[in-house]
Scaffold this motif. Structure first.
Motif, short mmCIF file in Angstrom:
data_model
loop_
_atom_site.label_atom_id
_atom_site.label_comp_id
_atom_site.label_asym_id
_atom_site.label_seq_id
_atom_site.Cartn_x
_atom_site.Cartn_y
_atom_site.Cartn_z
N ASP A 1 -29.19 -13.28 29.04
CA ASP A 1 -28.84 -11.86 28.96
C ASP A 1 -28.47 -11.54 27.52
O ASP A 1 -27.41 -11.94 27.02
N MET A 2 -29.33 -10.80 26.85
CA MET A 2 -29.13 -10.50 25.43
C MET A 2 -28.40 -9.17 25.20
O MET A 2 -28.17 -8.78 24.06
N GLY A 3 -28.06 -8.47 26.28
CA GLY A 3 -27.45 -7.17 26.10
C GLY A 3 -28.49 -6.11 25.78
O GLY A 3 -29.65 -6.22 26.17
N GLU A 4 -28.09 -5.09 25.05
CA GLU A 4 -29.00 -4.01 24.70
C GLU A 4 -29.68 -4.27 23.37
O GLU A 4 -29.07 -4.82 22.45
N PHE B 1 -30.19 -9.30 19.85
CA PHE B 1 -29.41 -10.21 19.01
C PHE B 1 -28.37 -10.94 19.85
O PHE B 1 -27.78 -10.37 20.77
N MET B 2 -28.14 -12.19 19.48
CA MET B 2 -27.11 -12.99 20.13
C MET B 2 -26.51 -13.93 19.09
O MET B 2 -27.22 -14.41 18.21
N ALA B 3 -25.21 -14.18 19.18
CA ALA B 3 -24.57 -15.11 18.27
C ALA B 3 -25.08 -16.53 18.55
O ALA B 3 -25.30 -16.91 19.69
N ILE B 4 -25.24 -17.31 17.49
CA ILE B 4 -25.77 -18.67 17.63
C ILE B 4 -24.89 -19.52 18.56
O ILE B 4 -25.41 -20.21 19.44
N PRO B 5 -23.54 -19.50 18.41
CA PRO B 5 -22.74 -20.32 19.32
C PRO B 5 -22.92 -19.94 20.79
O PRO B 5 -22.97 -20.81 21.66
N LEU C 1 -20.05 -6.35 14.87
CA LEU C 1 -20.78 -5.08 14.99
C LEU C 1 -21.45 -4.98 16.36
O LEU C 1 -21.56 -3.89 16.92
N LEU C 2 -21.91 -6.11 16.88
CA LEU C 2 -22.56 -6.09 18.19
C LEU C 2 -21.52 -5.94 19.30
O LEU C 2 -21.81 -5.39 20.36
N GLY C 3 -20.33 -6.49 19.05
CA GLY C 3 -19.20 -6.23 19.94
C GLY C 3 -19.29 -6.87 21.31
O GLY C 3 -18.73 -6.36 22.27
N ARG C 4 -20.00 -8.01 21.43
CA ARG C 4 -20.15 -8.65 22.73
C ARG C 4 -19.24 -9.86 22.84
O ARG C 4 -19.31 -10.78 22.03
N GLY D 1 -33.75 -14.04 22.57
CA GLY D 1 -34.21 -13.32 21.39
C GLY D 1 -33.63 -13.86 20.10
O GLY D 1 -33.33 -15.05 19.97
N ASN D 2 -33.43 -12.98 19.13
CA ASN D 2 -32.94 -13.38 17.81
C ASN D 2 -31.49 -13.84 17.88
O ASN D 2 -30.69 -13.30 18.64
N VAL D 3 -31.20 -14.83 17.06
CA VAL D 3 -29.81 -15.25 16.93
C VAL D 3 -29.30 -14.80 15.57
O VAL D 3 -30.00 -14.85 14.58
#
Length: 649
Positions: A511-514, A485-489, A263-266, A451-453
């Motif tokens: 860099d966490m994106g938007e 939000f960022m993926a844990i890996p 959903l975050l698409g990064r 930030g959040n993972v």
């Protein structure tokens, strides 16, 4: 009527089914012979020649015996396939040949063209009966299964289709693929359509779910696909990603919920191997909080960079046991030679920490142990400060004393202009590392802030999933609240690389994106579960359920919670050699001044003096501005005139 008959047949034992099949085959073979004679002799009356039927009567038992010897009756009709056709073709050909031989041997009447006609008719009747029964069975089964569209007609989609055909809870009705060269083709009897036809396919077949079979697609591509599927109101599930399949962590046939990372698409940025190796390869590495969300992922990635030893330190027995067992399994399967050392203990225990560092010769520490749940720490402020501040202090001083070469503090965006005890305590932990980096010693200290993972124990995402499964309501604290939000890996990989770039006292920002609006995230998760979200309106109560399937209910900000988080204390960040790692110059304290403040803070913790603790956290350059009154449960109990339960006077 057909359904009842099919149910009756399915309910028979295997031996009864074989007997029924043999009787049906005998009847169909007789019908084929009779029709062959009638076609050849231009009527049914001539076809009843007794000598001809005597030849057939002699051949029929041999034919059925041959079918049985060739395993035709071992195959269940529902699994009829190409081999069945081959057996039938050979068996009936032998039967036709036996007819000719019997007629010649016993001088019986049999036109020479009858065996050939008999073979054609018998193939049609016996083969058609089997495939017809299979179609009826699958049609019956399909009514009991969820009708699905497979998105992706490549090898993964075809393998998934083959798996679903032989069981499971899904009945595929069509393929969809963006590749124009595949559109219009048939795969296993299903047509491949363009994604533009999705709405009409859903209406035509009563589709309930879309299965994504595109494991090699990038996250950005998957996000684009999900955005197209979201308005359809269907449940969307997926097969595992290519990396999970290749690594053996998942099978292609496994069907999962859509990952929030999609959903975050990064997309991940390829790591720089020299940075991954710098503090790990051939070295002894310790991870504190090894059983936690970030700590465990750090352990997984560190193990694959071939350290000499990996020391796991955690206060939680269950968490430590779980990650230790997992890592040992990975090491065995992948042939990794690192020694894994699980240690139970607290980072506040200076003697145990120093003993471990000296005994195992630790070169690098990744410090991920922390109390991080904002409301819990707000209500247990003293323990939060002890663990996050003085635990970091104890570990960092032990690292300097024992000659650890690199110390990487895993920090948080909540340390920036904090409104809660947790964030303020993590900012003090940053100040500790900054101050000690200016002291004599060989240890290089660095701080990595993000930030959040996704999927961590404190993340809203597992909570939303549980609430959706329970049919709601899905609770969001505020309509405007946002989070990074960022993926844990990805976070763990970047932490390792950032630590390798440190010159001492660096503050690295990932860099966490938007930032993402939490309510938007909740609504997307609901829609991709095939349900319709509806925002609760004050004063309407349960009646709002009439316009939707799951209610999105706003509660209120929890103690110490902010509407939005920041990553920088200062005005700007500078790029580094890695495109997703920045560095910043943040306010700091020299060691003598910080040491004095820490002593006063320790005394306030010992006295359980919450106003003093909050004042000292504000006195330091933390930017701490409490958003709430003191929420510590023990402090509030101390202010109450009522005695503690069980207290003896």
């Amino acid at each position: 009527m057909t359904g009842r008959f099919l149910n009756y047949l399915i309910g028979l034992s295997r031996s009864q089914k074989r007997a029924v099949l043999m009787l049906v085959d005998a009847a169909l073979l007789a019908t084929s012979f009779g029709l062959a004679m009638a076609l050849r002799l231009d009527g049914f009356s001539p076809a009843l020649t007794p000598s001809s039927w005597l030849a057939f009567a002699l051949v029929l038992p041999c034919t059925l015996l041959l079918f049985r010897m060739m395993g035709l009756y071992r195959a269940v009709v529902r699994h009829v396939a190409g081999r069945t056709v081959q057996v039938l073709a050979f068996g009936i050909a032998v039967s036709a040949l036996l007819l000719l031989l019997a007629a010649k041997s016993f001088g019986l009447f049999l036109p020479r063209s009858v065996p050939a006609i008999y073979w054609l008719l018998a193939m049609g009747l016996l083969g058609g009966a089997r495939f017809g029964l299979r179609a009826l069975y699958r049609q019956r089964l399909a009514r009991l299964k969820a009708r699905v569209i497979i998105f992706g007609a490549g090898s993964a989609g075809r393998q998934l289709f083959a798996t679903l055909e032989h069981g499971g809870d899904y009945a595929p009705v069509a393929f969809v693929d963006d590749a124009t060269e595949l559109q219009g083709r048939d795969i296993g009897g299903l047509r491949v359509h363009s994604p533009a036809r999705l709405p009409s396919l859903v209406a035509e077949h009563g589709v309930e779910c879309v299965l994504l079979a595109i494991p090699s697609a990038t996250r950005r591509q998957r996000r684009n696909i999900l955005e197209r599927l979201e308005p359809l109101g269907l449940r969307v599930q997926t097969v595992p990603g290519l990396s999970d399949i290749v690594s053996g962590r998942a099978e292609l046939s496994e069907i999962r919920e859509v990952a929030i990372e999609d959903l975050l698409g990064r997309d991940l940025v390829p790591p720089q191997q020299e940075l991954l190796d710098a503090n790990i390869r051939g070295k002894v590495v310790m991870v504190t909080g090894a059983g936690g969300s970030i700590g465990s992922e750090l352990c997984r990635q560190i193990l694959r960079q071939q350290p000499a030893s990996l020391v796991l330190l955690d206060l939680s027995e269950f968490g430590l046991y779980t990650i230790d067992e997992e890592l040992r399994g990975v090491a065995e399967v992948e042939g990794l030679g690192a020694t894994i050392v699980p240690l139970l203990g607290s980072i506040l225990d200076r003697a145990r920490v120093e003993c471990a560092l000296r005994r195992f010769g630790v070169d690098t520490i990744f410090h991920a142990a922390a109390y991080k749940h904002v409301p819990l720490v707000e209500r247990n402020a003293v323990e939060g400060v002890r663990n996050n501040v003085f635990g970091t202090l104890t570990l960092a001083e032990a690292a300097r004393t024992c000659g650890v070469r690199a110390f990487v503090l895993v920090s948080t965006d909540k340390a920036v202009r904090p409104t809660n005890i947790m964030g303020a305590s993590k900012r003090i932990a940053e100040l500790v590392c900054q101050a000690l980096s200016g002291m004599p010693g060989d240890t290089v200290f660095s701080i990595v802030r993000f930030g959040n993972v996704v999927g961590s124990s404190g993340s809203v995402i597992p909570l939303f999933r549980r609430q959706i499964e329970a049919n709601g309501p899905v609770t969001v604290t505020h309509p405007d609240i946002t989070r990074y939000f960022m993926a844990i890996p990805e976070a763990a990989q970047l932490v390792i690389q950032a630590g390798a770039m440190s010159q001492g006292g660096d503050v690295f920002i990932l860099d966490m994106g938007e930032p993402v609006r939490i309510v938007d995230l909740a609504m997307r998760m609901v829609r991709l579960s095939g349900l319709n979200p509806v925002v609760a309106q004050e004063g309407r109560g349960p009646a709002v359920r009439a316009t939707g399937d799951i209610e999105i209910r706003f509660t209120e900000l929890r103690p110490g919670e902010k509407l939005f988080e920041e990553l920088l204390v200062g005005d700007g960040a500078r790029p580094t050699a890695h495109p997703r790692i920045m560095t910043a110059t943040e306010a700091s304290m020299d060691w003598p001044a910080l040491d004095t403040l820490l002593r006063r803070l320790a005394a306030a913790c010992d006295a359980h003096d919450l106003p003093a603790i909050r004042a000292l956290l504000q006195e330091a350059p933390t930017g701490y501005e409490p958003a709430e009154a003191v929420g510590d449960l023990r402090w509030l109990a101390m202010q109450s005139p009522r005695p503690c339960v069980g207290r003896r006077e």
